[in-house]
Design a protein around this motif. Sequence first.
Motif, PDB file in Angstrom:
ATOM      1  N   CYS A 116       0.856  -1.189   0.000  1.00 43.59           N
ATOM      2  CA  CYS A 116       0.000   0.000   0.000  1.00 43.59           C
ATOM      3  C   CYS A 116       0.889   1.235   0.000  1.00 43.59           C
ATOM      4  CB  CYS A 116      -0.902   0.044   1.229  1.00 43.59           C
ATOM      5  SG  CYS A 116      -2.254  -1.156   1.203  1.00 43.59           S
ATOM      6  N   THR A 117       0.505   2.220  -0.783  1.00 43.30           N
ATOM      7  CA  THR A 117       1.252   3.477  -0.806  1.00 43.30           C
ATOM      8  C   THR A 117       0.271   4.630  -0.887  1.00 43.30           C
ATOM      9  OG1 THR A 117       3.034   4.715  -1.898  1.00 43.30           O
ATOM     10  CG2 THR A 117       1.534   3.482  -3.331  1.00 43.30           C
ATOM     11  N   SER A 118       0.633   5.741  -0.272  1.00 40.82           N
ATOM     12  CA  SER A 118      -0.212   6.935  -0.324  1.00 40.82           C
ATOM     13  C   SER A 118       0.663   8.166  -0.547  1.00 40.82           C
ATOM     14  CB  SER A 118      -1.030   7.093   0.966  1.00 40.82           C
ATOM     15  OG  SER A 118      -0.173   7.332   2.078  1.00 40.82           O
ATOM     16  N   TRP A 119       0.031   9.217  -1.050  1.00 41.67           N
ATOM     17  CA  TRP A 119       0.741  10.477  -1.324  1.00 41.67           C
ATOM     18  C   TRP A 119      -0.253  11.619  -1.242  1.00 41.67           C
ATOM     19  CZ3 TRP A 119      -0.143  13.769  -5.602  1.00 41.67           C
ATOM     20  CH2 TRP A 119       0.799  14.803  -5.774  1.00 41.67           C
ATOM     21  N   GLU A 120       0.217  12.750  -0.681  1.00 43.82           N
ATOM     22  CA  GLU A 120      -0.603  13.959  -0.670  1.00 43.82           C
ATOM     23  C   GLU A 120       0.187  15.115  -1.243  1.00 43.82           C
ATOM     24  OE1 GLU A 120      -1.790  14.607   3.381  1.00 43.82           O
ATOM     25  OE2 GLU A 120       0.168  15.411   3.988  1.00 43.82           O
ATOM     26  N   SER A 121      -0.460  15.849  -2.130  1.00 38.96           N
ATOM     27  CA  SER A 121       0.210  16.938  -2.832  1.00 38.96           C
ATOM     28  C   SER A 121       0.601  18.081  -1.898  1.00 38.96           C
ATOM     29  CB  SER A 121      -0.708  17.469  -3.942  1.00 38.96           C
ATOM     30  OG  SER A 121      -0.142  18.585  -4.585  1.00 38.96           O
ATOM     31  N   ALA A 122      -0.258  18.412  -0.935  1.00 38.90           N
ATOM     32  CA  ALA A 122      -0.031  19.590  -0.098  1.00 38.90           C
ATOM     33  C   ALA A 122       1.304  19.533   0.630  1.00 38.90           C
ATOM     34  CB  ALA A 122      -1.178  19.746   0.907  1.00 38.90           C
ATOM     35  N   SER A 123       1.681  18.349   1.130  1.00 41.61           N
ATOM     36  CA  SER A 123       2.946  18.200   1.854  1.00 41.61           C
ATOM     37  C   SER A 123       4.010  17.497   1.013  1.00 41.61           C
ATOM     38  CB  SER A 123       2.728  17.396   3.140  1.00 41.61           C
ATOM     39  OG  SER A 123       2.357  16.059   2.832  1.00 41.61           O
ATOM     40  N   GLY A 124       3.586  16.792  -0.029  1.00 38.57           N
ATOM     41  CA  GLY A 124       4.505  15.981  -0.819  1.00 38.57           C
ATOM     42  C   GLY A 124       4.891  14.667  -0.147  1.00 38.57           C
ATOM     43  N   ILE A 125       4.281  14.365   0.997  1.00 37.70           N
ATOM     44  CA  ILE A 125       4.669  13.174   1.749  1.00 37.70           C
ATOM     45  C   ILE A 125       4.074  11.912   1.133  1.00 37.70           C
ATOM     46  CG2 ILE A 125       4.441  11.960   3.956  1.00 37.70           C
ATOM     47  CD1 ILE A 125       6.569  14.122   3.947  1.00 37.70           C
ATOM     48  N   ARG A 137       8.354   7.505   5.467  1.00 43.32           N
ATOM     49  CA  ARG A 137       7.627   8.623   4.868  1.00 43.32           C
ATOM     50  C   ARG A 137       8.653   9.560   4.247  1.00 43.32           C
ATOM     51  NH1 ARG A 137       3.442  10.403   9.593  1.00 43.32           N
ATOM     52  NH2 ARG A 137       5.326  10.264  10.865  1.00 43.32           N
ATOM     53  N   LYS A 138       8.475   9.834   2.956  1.00 38.23           N
ATOM     54  CA  LYS A 138       9.445  10.645   2.228  1.00 38.23           C
ATOM     55  C   LYS A 138       8.714  11.663   1.354  1.00 38.23           C
ATOM     56  CE  LYS A 138      12.899   6.966   2.223  1.00 38.23           C
ATOM     57  NZ  LYS A 138      13.880   6.166   1.443  1.00 38.23           N
ATOM     58  N   GLY A 139       9.426  12.702   0.960  1.00 32.55           N
ATOM     59  CA  GLY A 139       8.813  13.776   0.199  1.00 32.55           C
ATOM     60  C   GLY A 139       9.128  13.699  -1.283  1.00 32.55           C
ATOM     61  N   VAL A 140       8.089  13.918  -2.103  1.00 33.52           N
ATOM     62  CA  VAL A 140       8.265  13.922  -3.558  1.00 33.52           C
ATOM     63  C   VAL A 140       7.149  14.752  -4.185  1.00 33.52           C
ATOM     64  CG1 VAL A 140       6.989  11.743  -3.839  1.00 33.52           C
ATOM     65  CG2 VAL A 140       8.577  12.465  -5.614  1.00 33.52           C
ATOM     66  N   ARG A 141       7.529  15.616  -5.090  1.00 26.86           N
ATOM     67  CA  ARG A 141       6.607  16.363  -5.944  1.00 26.86           C
ATOM     68  C   ARG A 141       5.537  17.131  -5.158  1.00 26.86           C
ATOM     69  NH1 ARG A 141       6.661  18.345 -11.002  1.00 26.86           N
ATOM     70  NH2 ARG A 141       6.990  16.787 -12.624  1.00 26.86           N
ATOM     71  N   LYS A 142       5.981  17.861  -4.137  1.00 25.42           N
ATOM     72  CA  LYS A 142       5.054  18.707  -3.384  1.00 25.42           C
ATOM     73  C   LYS A 142       4.367  19.691  -4.326  1.00 25.42           C
ATOM     74  CE  LYS A 142       4.912  22.043   0.411  1.00 25.42           C
ATOM     75  NZ  LYS A 142       5.708  22.768   1.441  1.00 25.42           N
ATOM     76  N   GLY A 143       3.046  19.787  -4.211  1.00 26.68           N
ATOM     77  CA  GLY A 143       2.276  20.717  -5.028  1.00 26.68           C
ATOM     78  C   GLY A 143       1.865  20.202  -6.393  1.00 26.68           C
ATOM     79  N   TYR A 144       2.269  18.982  -6.731  1.00 28.31           N
ATOM     80  CA  TYR A 144       1.974  18.414  -8.048  1.00 28.31           C
ATOM     81  C   TYR A 144       0.550  17.864  -8.089  1.00 28.31           C
ATOM     82  CZ  TYR A 144       2.549  15.345 -12.142  1.00 28.31           C
ATOM     83  OH  TYR A 144       2.416  14.717 -13.355  1.00 28.31           O
ATOM     84  N   THR A 145      -0.015  17.805  -9.295  1.00 27.15           N
ATOM     85  CA  THR A 145      -1.311  17.172  -9.519  1.00 27.15           C
ATOM     86  C   THR A 145      -1.139  16.070 -10.558  1.00 27.15           C
ATOM     87  OG1 THR A 145      -2.554  19.194  -9.013  1.00 27.15           O
ATOM     88  CG2 THR A 145      -3.689  17.502 -10.303  1.00 27.15           C
ATOM     89  N   VAL A 146      -1.577  14.859 -10.218  1.00 27.90           N
ATOM     90  CA  VAL A 146      -1.542  13.747 -11.166  1.00 27.90           C
ATOM     91  C   VAL A 146      -2.701  13.925 -12.146  1.00 27.90           C
ATOM     92  CG1 VAL A 146      -1.701  11.244 -11.439  1.00 27.90           C
ATOM     93  CG2 VAL A 146      -0.510  12.219  -9.450  1.00 27.90           C
ATOM     94  N   GLY A 147      -2.394  13.977 -13.436  1.00 29.36           N
ATOM     95  CA  GLY A 147      -3.402  14.289 -14.447  1.00 29.36           C
ATOM     96  C   GLY A 147      -4.480  13.225 -14.582  1.00 29.36           C
ATOM     97  N   LEU A 148      -5.589  13.601 -15.239  1.00 29.77           N
ATOM     98  CA  LEU A 148      -6.751  12.720 -15.289  1.00 29.77           C
ATOM     99  C   LEU A 148      -6.837  11.898 -16.565  1.00 29.77           C
ATOM    100  CD1 LEU A 148     -10.015  14.776 -16.051  1.00 29.77           C
ATOM    101  CD2 LEU A 148      -7.724  15.557 -16.612  1.00 29.77           C
TER     102      LEU A 148
END
Length: 221
Positions: A116-125, A137-148
């Motif tokens: 299982c993996t999770s990610w949130e854009s606001a923190s990049g965590i 828990r690691k940071g990647v692509r803070k502020g990014y949006t995965v396209g639709l």
Amino acid sequence: LCKLLHAIYTLSGLSVYNYLFSTDMKGKVFIFPQESATAYVSLIPRVHKPLQNFTLCLKAFTDLSRSYSLFSYNTRTQENALLLFVKKVGVYELYIGNSWVTFNAPPSPYSPVHVCTSWESASGIAELWVNGKLLGRKGVRKGYTVGLDAKIILGQEQDSFGGKFDIAQSLVGEIWDVTLWDHVLPLKDMCDSCYSGNILNWQDLTYEENGYVVTKPKVWA
């Protein structure tokens, strides 16, 4: 019972017929029996929307020691928009917007894994759990949006939108209980809600098989 959806596409003036299956896959697995650059399953999301948060869970078995893809989500404008990739036994890479973080698990070859993996854009965590244990828990692509506008592929890693597969990154093995939500779930809810994904739901899965892929009853939990 499996409901057969007949999708007709027009390509260069010719009708091309793709058969999409919508079915309850509980208790079943997709088997990729051999190395291939042509065998894969394309998953159709229940909802088409950009993702600023997500939780992805799946179960898999393989005896591969080389790298392979577990879940490949590409958009027309972004390669590796969301990719869960195994570099080698026990080494997982999570790509968001073609940037990645690496998580290391104790090697457990020749055993099924629940990832299982999770990610949130606001923190990049990003978090990654294997068999119920948090790997960090690691940071990647803070502020990014995965396209639709996405192609979601099991069994292969996309190097272009819906294609350009590399046989050396193909999955040989089994995969099941693939579930995707548009929000971050705590681990206890991931386990309790494994058939309730609002983007991908294993009990109401729309998919297209391509090449040598076999559906069978699962033999592991």
